[in-house]
Design a protein around this motif. Structure first.
Motif, PDB file in Angstrom:
ATOM      1  N   ALA A  87       0.686  -1.173  -0.075  1.00 56.23           N
ATOM      2  CA  ALA A  87      -0.300  -0.159   0.063  1.00 56.23           C
ATOM      3  C   ALA A  87       0.999   1.212  -0.019  1.00 56.23           C
ATOM      4  O   ALA A  87       1.923   1.727   0.692  1.00 56.23           O
ATOM      5  N   THR A  88       0.924   2.510  -0.677  1.00 53.84           N
ATOM      6  CA  THR A  88       0.965   3.477  -0.693  1.00 53.84           C
ATOM      7  C   THR A  88       0.194   5.126  -0.163  1.00 53.84           C
ATOM      8  O   THR A  88       0.472   5.621  -0.195  1.00 53.84           O
ATOM      9  N   SER A  89      -1.014   4.939   0.015  1.00 58.51           N
ATOM     10  CA  SER A  89      -2.197   5.424   0.539  1.00 58.51           C
ATOM     11  C   SER A  89      -3.560   4.783   0.743  1.00 58.51           C
ATOM     12  O   SER A  89      -3.572   3.271   0.686  1.00 58.51           O
ATOM     13  N   LYS A  90      -3.841   5.148   2.321  1.00 59.76           N
ATOM     14  CA  LYS A  90      -4.769   5.041   2.757  1.00 59.76           C
ATOM     15  C   LYS A  90      -6.082   5.158   1.925  1.00 59.76           C
ATOM     16  O   LYS A  90      -7.104   4.477   2.970  1.00 59.76           O
ATOM     17  N   SER A  91      -5.846   6.412   1.104  1.00 62.89           N
ATOM     18  CA  SER A  91      -7.749   5.589   0.488  1.00 62.89           C
ATOM     19  C   SER A  91      -7.509   4.299  -0.468  1.00 62.89           C
ATOM     20  O   SER A  91      -6.742   3.528  -0.840  1.00 62.89           O
ATOM     21  N   ALA A  92      -8.866   3.705  -0.097  1.00 58.17           N
ATOM     22  CA  ALA A  92      -9.111   2.654  -0.603  1.00 58.17           C
ATOM     23  C   ALA A  92     -10.769   2.820  -0.762  1.00 58.17           C
ATOM     24  O   ALA A  92     -11.557   3.049  -0.517  1.00 58.17           O
ATOM     25  N   PRO A  93     -11.340   1.344  -2.156  1.00 59.68           N
ATOM     26  CA  PRO A  93     -12.748   1.599  -2.393  1.00 59.68           C
ATOM     27  C   PRO A  93     -13.065   0.735  -1.323  1.00 59.68           C
ATOM     28  O   PRO A  93     -12.486   0.005  -0.425  1.00 59.68           O
ATOM     29  N   PRO A  94     -15.178   1.172  -0.773  1.00 57.85           N
ATOM     30  CA  PRO A  94     -15.150  -0.443   0.052  1.00 57.85           C
ATOM     31  C   PRO A  94     -14.687  -2.138  -0.270  1.00 57.85           C
ATOM     32  O   PRO A  94     -15.225  -2.003  -1.967  1.00 57.85           O
ATOM     33  N   TYR A  95     -14.462  -2.788   0.618  1.00 56.87           N
ATOM     34  CA  TYR A  95     -14.288  -4.339   0.238  1.00 56.87           C
ATOM     35  C   TYR A  95     -15.333  -4.765   0.492  1.00 56.87           C
ATOM     36  O   TYR A  95     -16.333  -4.585   1.468  1.00 56.87           O
ATOM     37  N   GLN A  96     -15.371  -6.196  -0.406  1.00 57.10           N
ATOM     38  CA  GLN A  96     -16.661  -6.599  -0.453  1.00 57.10           C
ATOM     39  C   GLN A  96     -16.585  -7.931   0.339  1.00 57.10           C
ATOM     40  O   GLN A  96     -15.356  -8.324   0.799  1.00 57.10           O
ATOM     41  N   PRO A  97     -17.886  -8.833   1.195  1.00 61.15           N
ATOM     42  CA  PRO A  97     -17.163  -9.840   1.601  1.00 61.15           C
ATOM     43  C   PRO A  97     -17.017 -11.146   0.518  1.00 61.15           C
ATOM     44  O   PRO A  97     -17.886 -11.940   1.302  1.00 61.15           O
ATOM     45  N   THR A  98     -16.633 -10.866   0.132  1.00 57.94           N
ATOM     46  CA  THR A  98     -16.014 -12.224  -0.946  1.00 57.94           C
ATOM     47  C   THR A  98     -14.080 -12.150  -0.843  1.00 57.94           C
ATOM     48  O   THR A  98     -13.358 -11.214  -0.967  1.00 57.94           O
ATOM     49  N   TRP A  99     -13.572 -13.026  -1.116  1.00 55.11           N
ATOM     50  CA  TRP A  99     -11.663 -13.198  -1.177  1.00 55.11           C
ATOM     51  C   TRP A  99     -11.083 -12.304  -2.878  1.00 55.11           C
ATOM     52  O   TRP A  99     -10.969 -12.024  -2.042  1.00 55.11           O
ATOM     53  N   ALA A 100     -12.039 -13.264  -3.196  1.00 55.50           N
ATOM     54  CA  ALA A 100     -11.513 -11.085  -4.631  1.00 55.50           C
ATOM     55  C   ALA A 100     -11.425 -10.011  -4.202  1.00 55.50           C
ATOM     56  O   ALA A 100     -10.610  -9.400  -4.900  1.00 55.50           O
ATOM     57  N   SER A 101     -12.503 -10.056  -3.415  1.00 55.15           N
ATOM     58  CA  SER A 101     -12.631  -8.197  -3.248  1.00 55.15           C
ATOM     59  C   SER A 101     -11.082  -8.348  -1.735  1.00 55.15           C
ATOM     60  O   SER A 101     -10.280  -6.972  -1.892  1.00 55.15           O
ATOM     61  N   LEU A 102     -11.630  -9.380  -1.238  1.00 54.22           N
ATOM     62  CA  LEU A 102     -10.463  -8.500   0.397  1.00 54.22           C
ATOM     63  C   LEU A 102      -8.990  -9.002  -0.214  1.00 54.22           C
ATOM     64  O   LEU A 102      -8.546  -8.268   0.445  1.00 54.22           O
ATOM     65  N   TRP A 134     -16.907 -19.386  10.205  1.00 54.69           N
ATOM     66  CA  TRP A 134     -16.573 -18.195  10.464  1.00 54.69           C
ATOM     67  C   TRP A 134     -17.182 -17.197  10.325  1.00 54.69           C
ATOM     68  O   TRP A 134     -16.793 -16.486  11.245  1.00 54.69           O
ATOM     69  N   LYS A 135     -17.887 -17.062   9.419  1.00 55.54           N
ATOM     70  CA  LYS A 135     -18.377 -15.972   8.778  1.00 55.54           C
ATOM     71  C   LYS A 135     -17.148 -14.601   9.163  1.00 55.54           C
ATOM     72  O   LYS A 135     -16.606 -13.933   9.064  1.00 55.54           O
ATOM     73  N   SER A 136     -15.800 -15.481   8.773  1.00 52.78           N
ATOM     74  CA  SER A 136     -14.632 -14.387   8.401  1.00 52.78           C
ATOM     75  C   SER A 136     -14.954 -13.591   7.516  1.00 52.78           C
ATOM     76  O   SER A 136     -14.384 -12.137   7.427  1.00 52.78           O
ATOM     77  N   LYS A 137     -15.348 -14.318   5.946  1.00 49.25           N
ATOM     78  CA  LYS A 137     -15.044 -12.893   5.294  1.00 49.25           C
ATOM     79  C   LYS A 137     -15.849 -11.420   5.561  1.00 49.25           C
ATOM     80  O   LYS A 137     -15.169 -10.471   5.403  1.00 49.25           O
ATOM     81  N   GLU A 138     -17.096 -12.115   6.387  1.00 50.27           N
ATOM     82  CA  GLU A 138     -18.416 -10.730   6.554  1.00 50.27           C
ATOM     83  C   GLU A 138     -17.533  -9.687   7.999  1.00 50.27           C
ATOM     84  O   GLU A 138     -17.329  -8.428   7.589  1.00 50.27           O
ATOM     85  N   TYR A 139     -16.507 -10.363   8.578  1.00 48.30           N
ATOM     86  CA  TYR A 139     -15.679 -10.048   9.725  1.00 48.30           C
ATOM     87  C   TYR A 139     -14.888  -8.792   9.224  1.00 48.30           C
ATOM     88  O   TYR A 139     -14.223  -8.628   9.509  1.00 48.30           O
ATOM     89  N   LEU A 140     -13.797  -9.799   7.956  1.00 48.99           N
ATOM     90  CA  LEU A 140     -12.727  -9.034   6.798  1.00 48.99           C
ATOM     91  C   LEU A 140     -13.353  -7.653   6.459  1.00 48.99           C
ATOM     92  O   LEU A 140     -12.339  -7.115   6.357  1.00 48.99           O
ATOM     93  N   ALA A 141     -14.370  -7.690   5.880  1.00 45.83           N
ATOM     94  CA  ALA A 141     -14.837  -6.403   5.143  1.00 45.83           C
ATOM     95  C   ALA A 141     -15.227  -4.998   6.566  1.00 45.83           C
ATOM     96  O   ALA A 141     -14.958  -4.618   6.045  1.00 45.83           O
ATOM     97  N   TRP A 142     -15.471  -5.400   7.155  1.00 40.24           N
ATOM     98  CA  TRP A 142     -15.752  -4.749   8.443  1.00 40.24           C
ATOM     99  C   TRP A 142     -14.245  -4.150   8.630  1.00 40.24           C
ATOM    100  O   TRP A 142     -14.163  -2.942   9.002  1.00 40.24           O
TER     101      TRP A 142
END
Length: 451
Positions: free
Chosen positions: A5-20, A218-226
Protein backbone atom coordinates in the motif's frame (compact mmCIF):
# COMPACT_ATOMS: atom_id res chain seq x y z
CA UNK A 1 5.87 -9.89 -4.94
CA UNK A 2 2.62 -8.72 -3.39
CA UNK A 3 1.31 -5.21 -3.79
CA UNK A 4 2.29 -2.85 -0.98
CA UNK A 5 0.00 0.00 0.00
CA UNK A 6 1.11 3.54 -0.75
CA UNK A 7 -2.14 5.32 0.10
CA UNK A 8 -4.77 5.10 2.80
CA UNK A 9 -7.61 5.65 0.36
CA UNK A 10 -9.32 2.49 -0.85
CA UNK A 11 -12.73 1.50 -2.17
CA UNK A 12 -15.05 -0.46 0.10
CA UNK A 13 -14.18 -4.13 0.28
CA UNK A 14 -16.88 -6.72 -0.23
CA UNK A 15 -17.19 -9.96 1.77
CA UNK A 16 -15.71 -12.06 -1.04
CA UNK A 17 -12.19 -13.40 -1.32
CA UNK A 18 -11.75 -11.72 -4.69
CA UNK A 19 -12.47 -8.34 -3.13
CA UNK A 20 -10.69 -8.91 0.18
CA UNK A 21 -7.56 -10.28 -1.48
CA UNK A 22 -7.29 -7.12 -3.56
CA UNK A 23 -6.47 -5.04 -0.48
CA UNK A 24 -2.79 -4.05 -0.46
CA UNK A 25 -0.77 -5.02 2.60
CA UNK A 26 0.06 -1.87 4.60
CA UNK A 27 3.61 -0.79 3.82
CA UNK A 28 4.68 -0.60 7.47
CA UNK A 29 4.50 -4.38 7.72
CA UNK A 30 6.74 -5.13 4.75
CA UNK A 31 9.31 -2.63 6.02
CA UNK A 32 9.32 -3.99 9.59
CA UNK A 33 10.73 -7.49 8.86
CA UNK A 34 10.84 -8.62 12.52
CA UNK A 35 8.06 -9.08 15.05
CA UNK A 36 7.85 -10.73 18.48
CA UNK A 37 5.19 -13.37 19.20
CA UNK A 38 4.21 -13.92 22.87
CA UNK A 39 2.35 -17.02 24.08
CA UNK A 40 1.10 -16.63 27.65
CA UNK A 41 -1.94 -18.07 29.36
CA UNK A 42 -3.16 -20.69 31.81
CA UNK A 43 -1.06 -23.25 29.92
CA UNK A 44 1.97 -21.38 31.30
CA UNK A 45 1.20 -22.76 34.76
CA UNK A 46 1.77 -26.50 34.21
CA UNK A 47 4.41 -25.56 31.57
CA UNK A 48 5.28 -29.20 31.15
CA UNK A 49 4.92 -29.96 27.44
CA UNK A 50 3.44 -27.12 25.41
CA UNK A 51 0.51 -24.73 25.13
CA UNK A 52 -1.56 -27.78 24.09
CA UNK A 53 -1.28 -29.25 27.61
CA UNK A 54 -5.05 -29.40 28.31
CA UNK A 55 -5.83 -31.11 25.01
CA UNK A 56 -2.95 -33.55 25.44
CA UNK A 57 -4.27 -34.37 28.91
CA UNK A 58 -8.02 -34.64 28.24
CA UNK A 59 -8.65 -34.38 24.50
CA UNK A 60 -6.11 -36.82 23.10
CA UNK A 61 -4.41 -38.16 26.23
CA UNK A 62 -0.63 -38.38 26.08
CA UNK A 63 0.75 -41.00 28.53
CA UNK A 64 3.54 -38.73 29.80
CA UNK A 65 1.11 -35.92 30.62
CA UNK A 66 -1.45 -38.23 32.19
CA UNK A 67 1.29 -39.68 34.40
CA UNK A 68 2.60 -36.21 35.24
CA UNK A 69 -0.83 -35.17 36.51
CA UNK A 70 -1.30 -38.42 38.39
CA UNK A 71 2.02 -38.05 40.20
CA UNK A 72 1.77 -34.35 41.04
CA UNK A 73 -1.89 -33.40 41.48
CA UNK A 74 -4.85 -34.71 43.45
CA UNK A 75 -7.34 -36.91 41.56
CA UNK A 76 -10.11 -34.30 41.37
CA UNK A 77 -7.80 -31.53 40.07
CA UNK A 78 -9.15 -29.88 36.90
CA UNK A 79 -7.50 -27.74 34.26
CA UNK A 80 -9.57 -24.79 35.46
CA UNK A 81 -7.77 -25.07 38.81
CA UNK A 82 -4.55 -24.01 37.10
CA UNK A 83 -6.07 -20.57 36.50
CA UNK A 84 -5.84 -19.71 40.20
CA UNK A 85 -2.10 -20.28 39.95
CA UNK A 86 -1.69 -17.98 36.94
CA UNK A 87 -0.26 -15.31 39.21
CA UNK A 88 1.68 -12.93 36.91
CA UNK A 89 3.30 -11.39 39.98
CA UNK A 90 6.36 -10.20 38.02
CA UNK A 91 4.44 -8.74 35.11
CA UNK A 92 5.16 -5.25 36.57
CA UNK A 93 2.65 -3.29 34.52
CA UNK A 94 4.28 -4.82 31.43
CA UNK A 95 7.12 -2.27 31.42
CA UNK A 96 9.83 -4.93 31.52
CA UNK A 97 8.27 -6.74 28.59
CA UNK A 98 7.95 -3.60 26.49
CA UNK A 99 11.56 -2.58 27.15
CA UNK A 100 12.97 -6.01 26.30
CA UNK A 101 10.89 -6.38 23.15
CA UNK A 102 11.96 -2.91 22.07
CA UNK A 103 15.62 -3.81 22.60
CA UNK A 104 15.31 -6.70 20.10
CA UNK A 105 15.11 -4.47 17.05
CA UNK A 106 11.63 -5.79 16.27
CA UNK A 107 9.05 -3.35 14.94
CA UNK A 108 5.86 -5.01 16.20
CA UNK A 109 4.56 -7.58 18.66
CA UNK A 110 1.72 -10.09 18.46
CA UNK A 111 0.37 -11.14 21.86
CA UNK A 112 -1.88 -14.17 22.42
CA UNK A 113 -5.14 -12.69 23.66
CA UNK A 114 -6.80 -16.12 23.73
CA UNK A 115 -5.47 -19.56 22.88
CA UNK A 116 -7.44 -22.75 22.20
CA UNK A 117 -8.08 -23.20 25.93
CA UNK A 118 -10.54 -20.28 25.75
CA UNK A 119 -9.07 -18.24 28.61
CA UNK A 120 -9.01 -14.58 27.60
CA UNK A 121 -6.17 -12.33 28.68
CA UNK A 122 -8.59 -9.42 28.80
CA UNK A 123 -11.92 -8.99 30.70
CA UNK A 124 -14.06 -10.24 27.85
CA UNK A 125 -17.83 -9.88 28.18
CA UNK A 126 -18.07 -13.22 26.42
CA UNK A 127 -15.80 -15.29 28.67
CA UNK A 128 -17.43 -15.03 32.06
CA UNK A 129 -15.20 -16.28 34.95
CA UNK A 130 -12.61 -17.56 32.45
CA UNK A 131 -10.57 -14.41 31.90
CA UNK A 132 -7.58 -12.67 33.46
CA UNK A 133 -9.64 -10.26 35.56
CA UNK A 134 -12.14 -12.75 37.00
CA UNK A 135 -9.63 -15.50 37.80
CA UNK A 136 -5.84 -15.58 37.97
CA UNK A 137 -3.87 -12.31 38.12
CA UNK A 138 -7.03 -10.13 38.24
CA UNK A 139 -5.66 -7.67 35.72
CA UNK A 140 -6.35 -6.73 32.11
CA UNK A 141 -3.17 -8.23 30.66
CA UNK A 142 -3.85 -7.14 27.09
CA UNK A 143 -4.64 -3.60 28.19
CA UNK A 144 -1.53 -3.28 30.33
CA UNK A 145 0.74 -4.63 27.60
CA UNK A 146 -0.90 -2.36 25.03
CA UNK A 147 -0.38 0.71 27.22
CA UNK A 148 3.23 -0.15 28.03
CA UNK A 149 4.04 -0.86 24.40
CA UNK A 150 2.51 2.34 23.09
CA UNK A 151 3.76 4.58 25.90
CA UNK A 152 7.35 3.28 26.06
CA UNK A 153 8.11 2.21 22.47
CA UNK A 154 7.29 2.73 18.80
CA UNK A 155 6.38 -0.93 18.36
CA UNK A 156 3.15 -1.74 16.58
CA UNK A 157 0.76 -3.67 18.83
CA UNK A 158 -0.93 -6.82 17.52
CA UNK A 159 -3.12 -9.59 18.90
CA UNK A 160 -3.50 -13.30 18.26
CA UNK A 161 -6.95 -14.83 18.72
CA UNK A 162 -8.01 -18.46 18.48
CA UNK A 163 -11.30 -18.91 16.67
CA UNK A 164 -12.14 -22.25 18.26
CA UNK A 165 -11.91 -23.66 21.78
CA UNK A 166 -11.22 -27.32 22.41
CA UNK A 167 -13.92 -27.99 24.98
CA UNK A 168 -16.45 -25.16 24.72
CA UNK A 169 -19.98 -26.70 24.74
CA UNK A 170 -21.28 -24.40 22.01
CA UNK A 171 -18.38 -25.24 19.72
CA UNK A 172 -18.72 -28.96 20.35
CA UNK A 173 -22.45 -28.72 19.60
CA UNK A 174 -21.78 -26.87 16.34
CA UNK A 175 -19.18 -29.47 15.43
CA UNK A 176 -21.63 -32.28 16.21
CA UNK A 177 -24.11 -30.68 13.79
CA UNK A 178 -21.53 -30.77 11.04
CA UNK A 179 -21.14 -27.01 11.50
CA UNK A 180 -24.70 -26.43 10.27
CA UNK A 181 -25.33 -24.37 13.40
CA UNK A 182 -23.24 -21.30 14.25
CA UNK A 183 -24.05 -20.63 17.88
CA UNK A 184 -20.40 -20.60 18.94
CA UNK A 185 -19.44 -18.17 16.18
CA UNK A 186 -22.37 -15.84 16.87
CA UNK A 187 -22.11 -15.87 20.65
CA UNK A 188 -18.36 -16.26 21.22
CA UNK A 189 -15.86 -15.96 18.37
CA UNK A 190 -17.19 -12.96 16.46
CA UNK A 191 -18.16 -10.92 19.54
CA UNK A 192 -14.63 -11.42 20.89
CA UNK A 193 -13.01 -10.41 17.60
CA UNK A 194 -15.05 -7.22 17.43
CA UNK A 195 -14.37 -6.57 21.10
CA UNK A 196 -10.57 -6.78 20.92
CA UNK A 197 -10.38 -4.57 17.83
CA UNK A 198 -12.71 -1.89 19.17
CA UNK A 199 -11.09 -1.93 22.62
CA UNK A 200 -7.38 -2.31 21.87
CA UNK A 201 -7.05 -1.31 18.20
CA UNK A 202 -4.42 -3.89 17.28
CA UNK A 203 -2.55 -3.33 14.03
CA UNK A 204 -2.10 -7.07 13.55
CA UNK A 205 -5.03 -9.46 13.93
CA UNK A 206 -3.57 -12.96 13.89
CA UNK A 207 -6.26 -15.60 13.56
CA UNK A 208 -5.78 -19.28 14.42
CA UNK A 209 -7.79 -22.36 15.34
CA UNK A 210 -9.78 -22.20 12.13
CA UNK A 211 -8.94 -25.50 10.47
CA UNK A 212 -11.91 -27.70 11.44
CA UNK A 213 -14.60 -25.62 9.70
CA UNK A 214 -14.79 -23.53 6.54
CA UNK A 215 -14.76 -19.75 6.36
CA UNK A 216 -18.53 -19.65 5.85
CA UNK A 217 -19.05 -21.16 9.30
CA UNK A 218 -16.65 -18.65 10.84
CA UNK A 219 -18.19 -15.72 8.91
CA UNK A 220 -14.63 -14.71 8.18
CA UNK A 221 -15.27 -12.76 5.00
CA UNK A 222 -17.93 -10.63 6.68
CA UNK A 223 -15.60 -9.89 9.59
CA UNK A 224 -12.67 -8.98 7.34
CA UNK A 225 -14.88 -6.66 5.26
CA UNK A 226 -15.78 -4.81 8.47
CA UNK A 227 -12.13 -4.80 9.56
CA UNK A 228 -10.98 -3.29 6.25
CA UNK A 229 -13.89 -0.85 5.77
CA UNK A 230 -15.17 0.34 9.14
CA UNK A 231 -12.92 -0.73 12.01
CA UNK A 232 -10.75 1.78 13.92
CA UNK A 233 -7.64 0.19 12.32
CA UNK A 234 -9.02 -0.19 8.78
CA UNK A 235 -6.10 1.64 7.13
CA UNK A 236 -3.21 0.02 8.99
CA UNK A 237 -4.31 -3.44 10.14
CA UNK A 238 -2.55 -6.57 8.86
CA UNK A 239 -4.14 -10.02 9.03
CA UNK A 240 -2.90 -13.51 8.28
CA UNK A 241 -4.43 -16.37 6.28
CA UNK A 242 -6.06 -18.55 8.97
CA UNK A 243 -9.72 -17.87 8.40
CA UNK A 244 -11.17 -21.30 7.62
CA UNK A 245 -10.44 -24.78 6.36
CA UNK A 246 -8.58 -24.62 3.06
CA UNK A 247 -7.97 -20.87 3.22
CA UNK A 248 -4.39 -20.93 4.53
CA UNK A 249 -1.77 -19.93 1.96
CA UNK A 250 -4.54 -18.94 -0.49
CA UNK A 251 -6.51 -16.01 0.93
CA UNK A 252 -6.33 -13.31 3.58
CA UNK A 253 -3.45 -10.96 4.24
CA UNK A 254 0.08 -12.25 4.75
CA UNK A 255 0.50 -15.99 4.22
CA UNK A 256 1.68 -18.24 7.05
CA UNK A 257 1.31 -21.55 5.17
CA UNK A 258 1.91 -23.38 8.46
CA UNK A 259 4.07 -22.88 11.54
CA UNK A 260 7.81 -22.30 11.00
CA UNK A 261 7.28 -21.85 7.26
CA UNK A 262 10.61 -20.98 5.63
CA UNK A 263 10.63 -22.08 1.97
CA UNK A 264 14.14 -20.90 1.11
CA UNK A 265 12.97 -19.53 -2.25
CA UNK A 266 11.31 -16.27 -3.26
CA UNK A 267 7.52 -16.21 -2.80
CA UNK A 268 5.05 -14.32 -4.98
CA UNK A 269 2.89 -13.22 -2.03
CA UNK A 270 3.97 -11.51 1.19
CA UNK A 271 4.51 -14.17 3.83
CA UNK A 272 5.67 -14.66 7.40
CA UNK A 273 7.82 -17.22 9.17
CA UNK A 274 6.12 -17.66 12.56
CA UNK A 275 8.68 -19.57 14.59
CA UNK A 276 9.89 -20.23 18.12
CA UNK A 277 13.13 -19.70 20.03
CA UNK A 278 12.23 -22.91 21.89
CA UNK A 279 12.35 -25.49 19.10
CA UNK A 280 9.51 -27.57 20.54
CA UNK A 281 6.96 -25.26 22.13
CA UNK A 282 5.30 -21.88 21.85
CA UNK A 283 4.54 -21.76 25.58
CA UNK A 284 7.05 -21.89 28.42
CA UNK A 285 8.43 -25.31 29.40
CA UNK A 286 9.96 -25.83 32.82
CA UNK A 287 11.66 -29.01 31.61
CA UNK A 288 13.31 -27.46 28.52
CA UNK A 289 17.03 -28.11 28.06
CA UNK A 290 19.58 -25.57 26.88
CA UNK A 291 19.94 -27.33 23.54
CA UNK A 292 16.18 -26.95 22.99
CA UNK A 293 16.69 -23.23 22.38
CA UNK A 294 17.94 -21.87 19.06
CA UNK A 295 21.34 -20.19 19.27
CA UNK A 296 21.69 -16.61 18.09
CA UNK A 297 23.51 -17.90 15.00
CA UNK A 298 20.58 -20.19 14.18
CA UNK A 299 18.10 -17.37 14.75
CA UNK A 300 19.99 -14.96 12.51
CA UNK A 301 20.36 -17.50 9.73
CA UNK A 302 16.62 -18.20 9.88
CA UNK A 303 15.91 -14.48 9.91
CA UNK A 304 18.14 -13.58 6.97
CA UNK A 305 16.93 -16.42 4.75
CA UNK A 306 13.36 -15.37 5.56
CA UNK A 307 13.91 -11.71 4.67
CA UNK A 308 15.93 -12.59 1.57
CA UNK A 309 12.95 -14.56 0.24
CA UNK A 310 10.47 -11.77 0.92
CA UNK A 311 9.14 -12.77 4.33
CA UNK A 312 8.89 -11.33 7.81
CA UNK A 313 9.95 -13.34 10.85
CA UNK A 314 7.65 -13.51 13.88
CA UNK A 315 9.88 -14.81 16.66
CA UNK A 316 8.10 -16.36 19.64
CA UNK A 317 8.89 -16.21 23.34
CA UNK A 318 6.91 -18.02 26.04
CA UNK A 319 7.07 -16.35 29.48
CA UNK A 320 6.48 -18.45 32.62
CA UNK A 321 3.30 -17.94 34.61
CA UNK A 322 4.87 -15.46 37.04
CA UNK A 323 5.47 -13.06 34.14
CA UNK A 324 9.23 -12.44 34.27
CA UNK A 325 10.94 -12.86 30.89
CA UNK A 326 13.49 -15.61 31.50
CA UNK A 327 17.20 -14.88 30.86
CA UNK A 328 17.52 -17.21 27.85
CA UNK A 329 14.76 -15.33 26.03
CA UNK A 330 16.04 -11.94 27.12
CA UNK A 331 19.53 -12.78 25.91
CA UNK A 332 18.32 -13.86 22.47
CA UNK A 333 16.16 -10.76 22.10
CA UNK A 334 18.92 -8.38 23.10
CA UNK A 335 21.40 -10.19 20.86
CA UNK A 336 19.06 -9.68 17.91
CA UNK A 337 18.90 -5.99 18.76
CA UNK A 338 22.67 -5.70 19.01
CA UNK A 339 23.08 -7.30 15.60
CA UNK A 340 20.38 -5.16 13.99
CA UNK A 341 21.95 -1.94 15.26
CA UNK A 342 24.93 -2.75 13.04
CA UNK A 343 23.25 -4.55 10.16
CA UNK A 344 19.68 -3.25 10.13
CA UNK A 345 20.39 -1.11 7.06
CA UNK A 346 20.34 -4.28 4.97
CA UNK A 347 17.16 -5.55 6.66
CA UNK A 348 14.58 -2.85 7.31
CA UNK A 349 12.64 -1.74 4.22
CA UNK A 350 14.82 -3.97 2.04
CA UNK A 351 13.52 -5.96 -0.93
CA UNK A 352 14.45 -9.37 -2.30
CA UNK A 353 17.15 -9.13 -4.94
CA UNK A 354 17.15 -10.91 -8.30
CA UNK A 355 19.03 -13.72 -6.56
CA UNK A 356 18.44 -14.90 -3.01
CA UNK A 357 21.68 -16.76 -2.31
CA UNK A 358 25.10 -16.94 -3.93
CA UNK A 359 26.22 -19.56 -6.44
CA UNK A 360 29.90 -19.68 -5.48
CA UNK A 361 30.07 -19.25 -1.72
CA UNK A 362 27.61 -21.13 0.47
CA UNK A 363 25.96 -19.31 3.34
CA UNK A 364 25.67 -15.97 1.54
CA UNK A 365 22.16 -14.50 1.19
CA UNK A 366 21.13 -11.24 -0.43
CA UNK A 367 18.75 -8.32 0.06
CA UNK A 368 18.70 -5.06 -1.85
CA UNK A 369 17.50 -1.48 -1.97
CA UNK A 370 17.01 0.28 -5.29
CA UNK A 371 19.37 3.14 -6.00
CA UNK A 372 17.85 6.58 -6.43
CA UNK A 373 19.25 6.69 -9.94
CA UNK A 374 17.00 3.76 -10.86
CA UNK A 375 19.44 1.77 -12.99
CA UNK A 376 21.37 0.15 -10.16
CA UNK A 377 20.77 -1.25 -6.70
CA UNK A 378 22.58 -1.40 -3.39
CA UNK A 379 22.98 -5.10 -2.65
CA UNK A 380 23.57 -6.48 0.84
CA UNK A 381 25.41 -9.79 1.13
CA UNK A 382 24.88 -11.51 4.48
CA UNK A 383 27.72 -13.89 5.23
CA UNK A 384 27.09 -16.74 7.67
CA UNK A 385 30.78 -17.67 8.11
CA UNK A 386 33.67 -15.24 8.31
CA UNK A 387 35.97 -15.84 5.30
CA UNK A 388 39.12 -17.59 6.48
CA UNK A 389 41.11 -17.14 3.29
CA UNK A 390 41.22 -13.36 3.32
CA UNK A 391 38.91 -13.19 0.29
CA UNK A 392 35.16 -13.34 -0.06
CA UNK A 393 34.20 -14.55 -3.52
CA UNK A 394 30.73 -13.66 -4.75
CA UNK A 395 29.50 -14.99 -8.08
CA UNK A 396 26.41 -12.89 -8.71
CA UNK A 397 26.82 -9.11 -8.21
CA UNK A 398 27.55 -7.33 -11.50
CA UNK A 399 29.43 -4.23 -10.52
CA UNK A 400 29.52 -0.83 -12.22
CA UNK A 401 32.32 1.78 -12.31
CA UNK A 402 30.62 3.48 -9.38
CA UNK A 403 30.53 0.37 -7.19
CA UNK A 404 31.86 0.68 -3.64
CA UNK A 405 32.11 -2.22 -1.18
CA UNK A 406 31.87 -1.71 2.57
CA UNK A 407 31.38 -3.88 5.65
CA UNK A 408 28.53 -2.56 7.79
CA UNK A 409 29.85 -1.34 11.12
CA UNK A 410 33.46 -1.08 9.88
CA UNK A 411 34.91 2.23 8.64
CA UNK A 412 36.23 2.73 5.15
CA UNK A 413 35.87 1.00 1.80
CA UNK A 414 37.12 -2.48 0.96
CA UNK A 415 39.25 -3.42 -2.02
CA UNK A 416 37.78 -5.82 -4.55
CA UNK A 417 38.55 -7.39 -7.90
CA UNK A 418 35.98 -8.13 -10.58
CA UNK A 419 35.58 -11.54 -12.12
CA UNK A 420 34.84 -12.20 -15.81
CA UNK A 421 31.17 -11.47 -16.62
CA UNK A 422 29.91 -10.70 -13.15
CA UNK A 423 30.91 -11.30 -9.56
CA UNK A 424 33.78 -10.06 -7.47
CA UNK A 425 36.44 -11.03 -4.97
CA UNK A 426 36.39 -8.84 -1.86
CA UNK A 427 39.58 -8.45 0.12
CA UNK A 428 38.78 -9.08 3.78
CA UNK A 429 40.67 -6.85 6.24
CA UNK A 430 42.43 -8.45 9.16
CA UNK A 431 40.13 -7.31 11.93
CA UNK A 432 40.95 -8.09 15.60
CA UNK A 433 38.13 -9.85 17.39
CA UNK A 434 37.50 -6.86 19.66
CA UNK A 435 37.14 -4.64 16.56
CA UNK A 436 34.65 -6.85 14.76
CA UNK A 437 31.46 -5.03 13.65
CA UNK A 438 29.24 -7.23 15.77
CA UNK A 439 29.56 -11.00 15.60
CA UNK A 440 27.53 -14.08 14.60
CA UNK A 441 26.94 -12.89 11.00
CA UNK A 442 28.25 -10.08 8.78
CA UNK A 443 26.83 -7.87 6.06
CA UNK A 444 28.77 -6.52 3.10
CA UNK A 445 27.18 -3.62 1.24
CA UNK A 446 27.85 -3.51 -2.49
CA UNK A 447 26.63 -0.24 -3.97
CA UNK A 448 25.65 0.51 -7.56
CA UNK A 449 25.18 -3.07 -8.67
CA UNK A 450 23.75 -3.34 -12.19
CA UNK A 451 20.19 -4.69 -12.28
Amino acid sequence: MCQIATSKSAPPYQPTWASLDSRPIPSWYDEAKLGIFIHWGVFSVPSFSSEWFWYDWKGNPTPAIVEFMKQNYKPDFTYADFANQFSAEFFQQASQWADIFNSSGAKYIVFVSKHHEGYTNWPSKYSFSWNSVDVGPNIDIVGQLMNATRQRTNLKFGLYHSMFEWFHPLYLADKQSGFKTQNFVNQKTLPELYEIVNTYKPEVVWSDGDWEANDTYWKSKEYLAWLYNDSPVKDTVVVNDRWGKGVQCKHGGVYTCGDRFNPGVLQKHKWVNAMTIDKYSWGFRRNAKLEDYLTIEELLQTFVTTVSCGGNMLMNVGPPSHGHITPIYEERLRQMGTWLKVNGEGIYASKPWTYQNDTITAGVWYTMKKSKSGGTADVYAFVFDWPGSGTLSLGLPKVSPATVVTLLGFPGNLNYHTQSAQGLDIEIPAIPVNKMPCQWMWCFKITAVKN
